[in-house]
Motif scaffolding. Sequence first.
Motif, mmCIF file in Angstrom:
data_model
loop_
_atom_site.group_PDB
_atom_site.id
_atom_site.type_symbol
_atom_site.label_atom_id
_atom_site.label_comp_id
_atom_site.label_asym_id
_atom_site.label_seq_id
_atom_site.Cartn_x
_atom_site.Cartn_y
_atom_site.Cartn_z
ATOM 1 N N TRP A 2 5.633 8.826 7.411
ATOM 2 C CA TRP A 2 5.867 7.958 6.261
ATOM 3 C C TRP A 2 4.658 7.923 5.322
ATOM 4 N N HIS A 3 3.466 8.099 5.854
ATOM 5 C CA HIS A 3 2.267 8.127 5.020
ATOM 6 C C HIS A 3 2.398 9.220 3.962
ATOM 7 N N ARG A 48 0.824 -1.214 0.000
ATOM 8 C CA ARG A 48 0.000 0.000 0.000
ATOM 9 C C ARG A 48 0.858 1.265 0.000
ATOM 10 N N TYR A 49 2.081 1.139 0.536
ATOM 11 C CA TYR A 49 2.990 2.274 0.617
ATOM 12 C C TYR A 49 4.379 1.799 0.232
ATOM 13 N N LEU A 50 5.278 2.716 0.003
ATOM 14 C CA LEU A 50 6.653 2.330 -0.258
ATOM 15 C C LEU A 50 7.237 1.665 0.991
ATOM 16 N N VAL A 89 14.038 6.863 -0.911
ATOM 17 C CA VAL A 89 13.687 5.883 0.111
ATOM 18 C C VAL A 89 14.881 4.966 0.342
ATOM 19 N N GLN A 90 15.082 4.577 1.577
ATOM 20 C CA GLN A 90 16.147 3.644 1.943
ATOM 21 C C GLN A 90 15.508 2.446 2.644
ATOM 22 N N SER A 91 16.007 1.249 2.380
ATOM 23 C CA SER A 91 15.501 0.059 3.050
ATOM 24 C C SER A 91 16.658 -0.690 3.691
ATOM 25 N N GLY A 92 16.321 -1.670 4.520
ATOM 26 C CA GLY A 92 17.353 -2.442 5.198
ATOM 27 C C GLY A 92 17.601 -1.961 6.610
#
Length: 305
Positions: free
Chosen positions: A283-284, A205-207, A293-296
């Motif tokens: 974040w929404h 639904r979101y990143l 965006v960063q992940s991990g």
Amino acid sequence: MRQVPVLLTMLTVLAIPPLAGQAPARAIPMLVSAEWVADRLGEPDLVVLQVDQRREGYAEGHIPGAVFLPYQQIAIEVDGLPVEMPMVDALEAAFEEAGVNDGNRIVVYGAPLSAARAWMTLDYLGLGDRVGMLDGGMSAWRAAGLSESTSDVDVSRGSLTVRPEPNRIVGADWILDRLDDPQTVLIDARPLDEYTGEDGGNEGRYLAGHIPGARHLYWEELTHSREDPRLLPEAELRTRFDAAGAASDRRIVVYCFIGMRASMAYFVSRLLEYDTYLYDGSWHDWSARDLPVQSGPDGLVGVRR
């Protein structure tokens, strides 16, 4: 005649204004215990507010004399964002309807995040030095064996003068301009799987992930437990914030998913006397924009329990 110079000296000292940047004296501690509140119930300048989304808990038992303040009056949907700050005049009216007057000391309590949001809202209105949050809320009150009431409280409408500090709330563009600023520290108060992106962005639904450079500090790790929502000792809280990069010469910007969980991180950061800001859209809002965006797991502070 010999006493005149002494008198003039005393008057001069009294007339000296506070040093620039010096915080005003607090009318009430930021964090108060159940016993502190119980000892002061009935004092004419003390207003106790129970802030929650539903009234049922208040009806089942509340602190004697406490006034119920609906959470929905201090957090509304704006442009699809579900938890945003209402206009100042609406907030002023909400607290006046709850009986708050100029000069009152205010204690807020309720579900931990609702109480923290109320404290943050009053701080945004320039009244933070007059507001204390009950540590542990009703759980702590009951654990102390203190009396409860099930009666509604009738209050007269108050008269309140606010001094808004709109800069306490920042937006996506403000953060984007400071992503590479070492003096700006971003703290993400969401659960770990939301921060790392392992949740898949709430099933797509979101990143998925977090704002680049943000450090992770889940709000519940600032408390003893869900069953005992009192805050950890100040030294432990400082250890967690320091590990996340907080320092007296840096700006601390807290966010979560919709701005509710970050309200507790905001409160604790202010308790530790850091220069603190809230990204209310959180974040929404960020994930709905064409922003990096960063992940991990980068940014974990190493204080997992």
